[in-house]
Each structure stands twice: as C-alpha cells, then as structure tokens.
Design an enzyme around this catalytic site. Sequence first.
Site, PDB file in Angstrom:
ATOM      1  N   ASN A 110     -22.164 152.751 113.230  1.00 41.41           N
ATOM      2  CA  ASN A 110     -21.411 153.271 114.481  1.00 41.41           C
ATOM      3  C   ASN A 110     -21.938 153.118 115.533  1.00 41.41           C
ATOM      4  O   ASN A 110     -21.508 153.779 116.527  1.00 41.41           O
ATOM      5  CB  ASN A 110     -21.116 154.758 113.853  1.00 41.41           C
ATOM      6  N   ASN A 111     -23.184 152.292 115.700  1.00 41.31           N
ATOM      7  CA  ASN A 111     -24.009 152.233 116.916  1.00 41.31           C
ATOM      8  C   ASN A 111     -23.575 151.148 117.764  1.00 41.31           C
ATOM      9  O   ASN A 111     -23.733 149.788 117.413  1.00 41.31           O
ATOM     10  CB  ASN A 111     -25.526 152.120 116.379  1.00 41.31           C
ATOM     11  N   ALA A 112     -22.975 151.221 118.692  1.00 43.92           N
ATOM     12  CA  ALA A 112     -22.331 150.197 119.544  1.00 43.92           C
ATOM     13  C   ALA A 112     -23.292 149.275 119.822  1.00 43.92           C
ATOM     14  O   ALA A 112     -23.014 147.972 120.300  1.00 43.92           O
ATOM     15  CB  ALA A 112     -21.552 150.944 120.771  1.00 43.92           C
ATOM     16  N   HIS A 113     -24.457 149.713 120.315  1.00 45.13           N
ATOM     17  CA  HIS A 113     -25.736 149.016 120.885  1.00 45.13           C
ATOM     18  C   HIS A 113     -25.925 147.977 119.881  1.00 45.13           C
ATOM     19  O   HIS A 113     -26.163 146.809 120.241  1.00 45.13           O
ATOM     20  CB  HIS A 113     -26.480 149.750 121.360  1.00 45.13           C
ATOM     21  N   LYS A 114     -26.213 148.374 118.690  1.00 47.34           N
ATOM     22  CA  LYS A 114     -26.619 147.363 117.542  1.00 47.34           C
ATOM     23  C   LYS A 114     -25.634 146.404 117.304  1.00 47.34           C
ATOM     24  O   LYS A 114     -25.860 145.162 117.095  1.00 47.34           O
ATOM     25  CB  LYS A 114     -26.807 148.201 116.242  1.00 47.34           C
TER      26      LYS A 114
ATOM     27  N   ASP B  92     -31.042 149.526 107.687  1.00 44.70           N
ATOM     28  CA  ASP B  92     -31.751 151.105 108.069  1.00 44.70           C
ATOM     29  C   ASP B  92     -33.141 150.618 108.385  1.00 44.70           C
ATOM     30  O   ASP B  92     -33.786 149.625 108.016  1.00 44.70           O
ATOM     31  CB  ASP B  92     -31.888 151.868 106.602  1.00 44.70           C
TER      32      ASP B  92
ATOM     33  N   ARG C 127     -36.069 145.204 114.410  1.00 48.03           N
ATOM     34  CA  ARG C 127     -34.695 144.822 114.198  1.00 48.03           C
ATOM     35  C   ARG C 127     -34.356 143.440 114.571  1.00 48.03           C
ATOM     36  O   ARG C 127     -33.412 142.645 113.857  1.00 48.03           O
ATOM     37  CB  ARG C 127     -34.044 145.923 114.946  1.00 48.03           C
TER      38      ARG C 127
END
Length: 192
Positions: free
Chosen positions: A9-13, A69, A178
Amino acid sequence: MYQLVFATNNAHKLEEVAAKIEGRIQLLSLNDINCHDDIAETGTTFRENASIKSHYIYNKYRINCFGDDSGLEIDALNGEPGVYSAHYAGEHGNHAANMAKVLEKLSSEINRTARFRTVISLVWDGEEHFFEGTVEGTIRHELSGTAGFGYDPIFQPDGYNITFAEMTLAEKNQISHRAIAVEKLIEFLKKV
Ligand code: IMP
C-alpha cells in the site's frame, strides 16, 4: 502484456518499482485489483512475511504477484529490531521512539555494526522466487539528517561518513537494500 501485482500500500515503493519495469509488464497495486484486505504479517522472518503477502494475493486472485519485507538488523542486539522494525518501541511507525530505543539499548555498546535487509517473494505462474538485498553499515550515537524515513538518521552505510538521512533520495536509491533486491527482481522479469 503480463500483469504483476505489487502487494503493497506504499505508493512510494510502487512508484520506485514502476519506474524500472519494462513495457511488457503492467505493474498493478492492491488498489488496482480492488484488494483492501489487511494482510497480517505474522511471520518471524523477512522471507516468511514477504511470502505471506505474495501468496495471499496469488491464491485469492490468481495473478502473478510479489511482496516485500524489510528492516534493520543490529548485530549487538542479535538481529533486532529485524521483522519488528516498524513497531520496535510499541506503536507502529513511530520512528522517533524506535530510534530512541535502539540508541538506548546500544548506549554502552562498542560493536555498532548493522544492516538493512529486504526480501522480495515473487509468485510467478505458481512458483516462488526470492530476491534479497542488504546494505552493511553502523549505528551512529546520535540522529543526523532529516531525509528518508524509519531508521535512516542513525544508519551510516559502509564507505560513507553520512547517514541515509543525509543523502538525497537518488543517492540512497543507488545503494539501498531495497534497490538491490528490486534490481534482482527486474533482472528476473526481463527473462520471463
Ligand atoms: P518495510 O517492510 O519496507 O515496510 O519496512 C519495515 C520497517 O523497517 C520500516 O517501518 C522501517 O522502520 C524499517 N525500514 C525499512 N527500510 C528502511 C529504510 O530504507 N530506511 C529506514 N528504515 C527502514
């Protein structure tokens, strides 16, 4: 055109990965597939948690999917905060409290080596593939810098004398755990 869901749900990722993915693959968010479920991260390792997310989506929607994760592993704390990085001090996402707890626990510790680790689990046509990225470094005695998020102000990557929070996003994205894991995922996807 292949479709691939990033179980986040992380828009940046999502943006970071979307920018690197080639035209043959359409990257979808949980929102795009109308999934608003809260996928519980009940694993005790990064692998397990990444795997829980990718399998949840694949099993429910039968679309190829990956989940990730990540967290900080401090050697003198036997790998803590590890999978508990986001809520180490109790409240989810309270980065100031999390860092204060780390600094307190390390206050009389000489060994300050640590690493950030990311594990990606991809389920592609029913088969699982893992991609991992790590960045080694040390934990500072005090916070430094305001960029980034999480433990960035206390983490100094090896080979630098600034913290992640003193780097630009572009700089951090070149060497981060990441970025390394995502790079491996992208290489795999080029061959499908
Ligand atoms: P996530 O699994 O990527 O959402 O990360 C879980 C937690 O690990 C975050 O809430 C942060 O506390 C920590 N973390 C992960 N990646 C980073 C990073 O690049 N910088 C600082 N903290 C991070």
